[in-house]
Design a protein around this motif. Structure first.
Motif, short mmCIF file in Angstrom:
data_model
loop_
_atom_site.label_atom_id
_atom_site.label_comp_id
_atom_site.label_asym_id
_atom_site.label_seq_id
_atom_site.Cartn_x
_atom_site.Cartn_y
_atom_site.Cartn_z
N GLY A 116 0.84 -1.17 0.20
CA GLY A 116 -0.07 -0.08 0.02
C GLY A 116 0.99 1.19 0.11
N TYR A 117 0.68 2.27 -0.88
CA TYR A 117 1.56 3.42 -1.02
C TYR A 117 0.47 4.62 -1.26
N ILE A 118 1.51 5.92 -0.71
CA ILE A 118 0.97 7.22 -1.17
C ILE A 118 1.82 7.84 -1.66
N LEU A 119 1.80 8.32 -2.90
CA LEU A 119 2.86 9.05 -3.41
C LEU A 119 2.80 10.62 -3.45
N ASP A 120 3.83 11.07 -2.93
CA ASP A 120 3.89 12.55 -2.56
C ASP A 120 3.03 13.22 -1.72
N GLY A 121 2.67 12.25 -0.85
CA GLY A 121 1.74 12.82 0.28
C GLY A 121 0.51 13.18 0.25
N SER A 122 -0.13 12.67 -1.11
CA SER A 122 -1.72 13.21 -1.33
C SER A 122 -2.40 12.01 -1.99
N GLY A 123 -3.57 12.13 -1.67
CA GLY A 123 -4.32 10.97 -2.40
C GLY A 123 -4.68 9.84 -1.31
N GLU A 145 11.71 15.97 -6.71
CA GLU A 145 12.01 14.80 -5.95
C GLU A 145 10.66 14.09 -5.63
N HIS A 146 10.43 13.08 -4.72
CA HIS A 146 9.41 12.36 -4.53
C HIS A 146 9.29 11.69 -3.11
N THR A 147 8.17 11.82 -2.61
CA THR A 147 8.21 11.15 -1.18
C THR A 147 7.03 9.73 -1.57
N LEU A 148 7.47 8.60 -1.12
CA LEU A 148 6.71 7.23 -1.18
C LEU A 148 6.45 6.97 0.39
N SER A 149 5.31 6.79 0.85
CA SER A 149 4.70 6.30 1.99
C SER A 149 4.43 4.89 1.63
N ILE A 150 5.03 3.86 2.05
CA ILE A 150 4.62 2.47 1.74
C ILE A 150 4.86 1.31 2.77
N ARG A 151 3.75 0.65 2.78
CA ARG A 151 3.84 -0.53 3.84
C ARG A 151 3.72 -1.87 2.92
N SER A 152 4.03 -2.79 3.94
CA SER A 152 4.02 -4.20 3.25
C SER A 152 2.60 -4.80 3.77
N ILE A 153 1.94 -5.91 2.91
CA ILE A 153 0.73 -6.31 3.32
C ILE A 153 0.70 -8.01 3.13
N SER A 154 0.05 -8.58 3.86
CA SER A 154 -0.20 -10.18 3.86
C SER A 154 -1.44 -10.31 4.35
N SER A 155 -2.01 -11.41 3.37
CA SER A 155 -3.56 -12.03 3.73
C SER A 155 -3.26 -13.02 4.84
N ASP A 156 -2.08 -13.64 4.91
CA ASP A 156 -1.75 -14.69 5.94
C ASP A 156 -1.72 -14.03 7.41
N ALA A 157 -2.47 -14.50 8.26
CA ALA A 157 -2.64 -14.17 9.59
C ALA A 157 -1.61 -14.27 10.39
N LEU A 158 -0.40 -15.19 9.86
CA LEU A 158 0.83 -15.31 10.51
C LEU A 158 1.70 -14.23 10.33
N PHE A 159 1.47 -13.42 9.40
CA PHE A 159 2.32 -12.10 8.95
C PHE A 159 1.68 -10.82 9.21
N ASN A 160 2.31 -10.37 10.21
CA ASN A 160 1.67 -8.89 10.45
C ASN A 160 2.24 -7.98 9.28
N ASN A 161 1.24 -7.19 8.88
CA ASN A 161 1.53 -6.08 7.99
C ASN A 161 2.37 -5.06 8.47
#
Length: 351
Positions: free
Chosen positions: A156-163, A183-199
């Motif tokens: 999941g990501y948000i580019l340049d702090g908007s949207g 320049e660009h800012t990218l706010s990003i996180r990792s996602i898994s549907s497996d309950a054994l993995f925490n996003n």
């Protein structure tokens, strides 16, 4: 007659001895059963920070005592009693093994403990990222942002702090004809549907494209209306082959108290390039027909300030600024800011 009495007495004694033995055997058997009635415990589900257990009902048990132990350090996490035959433990540490010990309480006496082991899952790492700027096959500058994280199915990501956040299973994002910002800012996180993995939580990265500075040192000049000097930097990007590309950036600092950056594409055979200021405290000024005639920069020394023209010559050697300091825009002044020709080290990532 005497023989019959003796016979009956012997049989009575025998019966009494047998009854005593049976009673003793029953008592001993009951103690053994109580000791061996350890509940059968098993794990039912687990996530990255929780584990659920259940155990079989034990006849005669009024309640069950339990204790949860972390195998990694032997620490007792929980200890209590319950009438239920299942238990869920939350807020556990990811990637650790836990043991649950359960004893049935029968007549106030605990049985032997049943035991089950289970492990919590893992915290997915925040994505590692990279950026690449190049000219595509059509000669247009492209910026590509890439990312990856072990165990992640989506990002999941948000580019340049908007949207809103964009959810994707892709591992890169290409920005064609990337001229809007340097320049660009990218706010990003990792996602898994497996309950054994925490996003993972989101992490914000700032990307600054690498390029050569073309006539890139500071130039400066002092405006008559203010004692603060305006300074200028002009940059030119590198293409995929390390040669000057057709994209440039000019940063103007402290021009009538305002700072702005302008990015555009070189135009063939142009003698100069018009810069469009923008940012906080800068607004367009239009005539009655809607044509932009200048840019309102606010006031200095109680005088209204408007910039009517900002250009840089094609060699990026001089910035020319024309501004007015009256409401009718008749009192004008033009300054020229020399931009010292000096190429800086591209490895410093100054673009």
């Amino acid at each position: 007659m005497k023989k019959n009495i003796n016979f009956k007495i012997r049989h009575l004694l025998t019966a009494m001895l047998l009854m005593t033995g049976v009673a003793f055997a029953f008592t001993a058997c009951s103690d053994d059963d109580n000791a061996s009635n350890a509940p059968a415990v098993k794990k039912t589900t687990s996530t990255f920070n929780s584990i659920s257990f259940e155990w079989a009902t034990v006849n005669g048990a009024s309640e069950y005592s339990y204790r949860l132990i972390c195998d990694n350090d032997g620490k007792e996490i929980a200890k209590a009693s319950t009438s239920a035959t299942q238990m869920t433990f939350t807020d556990l540490t990811p990637a650790k093994t836990y043991y649950l010990y359960v004893a049935a309480i029968i007549g106030g006496t605990p049985t032997e403990e049943g035991r089950a082991a289970a492990a919590t899952g893992f915290q997915i790492a925040q994505p590692a990222t990279s950026m690449k700027v190049r000219l595509n096959k059509d000669g247009i500058l492209e910026t590509t942002l890439s990312w990856s994280a072990t165990g992640a199915e989506k990002f999941g990501y948000i580019l340049d702090g908007s949207g809103e956040e964009v959810i994707t299973d892709k591992t890169s994002l290409t920005l064609p004809n990337d001229l809007s910002v340097t320049e660009h800012t990218l706010s990003i996180r990792s996602i898994s549907s497996d309950a054994l993995f925490n996003n993972s939580t989101a992490k914000t990265y700032t990307f600054t494209p690498t390029g050569s500075i073309y006539n890139g040192n500071f130039g400066s000049a002092t405006l008559n209306i203010t004692d603060s000097p305006v300074t200028v930097e002009a940059w030119r990007y590198l293409n995929a082959e390390g040669k000057d590309a057709d994209k440039y950036k000019v940063k103007v600092d402290n021009l009538l108290g305002k700072t702005f950056t302008y990015v555009s594409t070189l135009v063939k055979d142009a003698s100069s390039y018009v810069l469009v200021p923008s940012g906080d405290g800068i607004t367009e000024m239009k005539d009655k027909d809607g044509k932009v005639i200048g840019y309102d920069f606010g006031t200095i020394n109680a005088k209204p300030i408007s910039v009517t023209s900002i250009t840089v010559d094609k060699s990026f050697g001089t910035l020319t600024v024309t501004y007015a300091y009256d409401a009718e825009m008749k009192q004008k002044e033009t300054i020229k800011v020399p931009i010292t020709a000096k190429k800086k080290d591209a490895s410093k990532n100054e673009l």
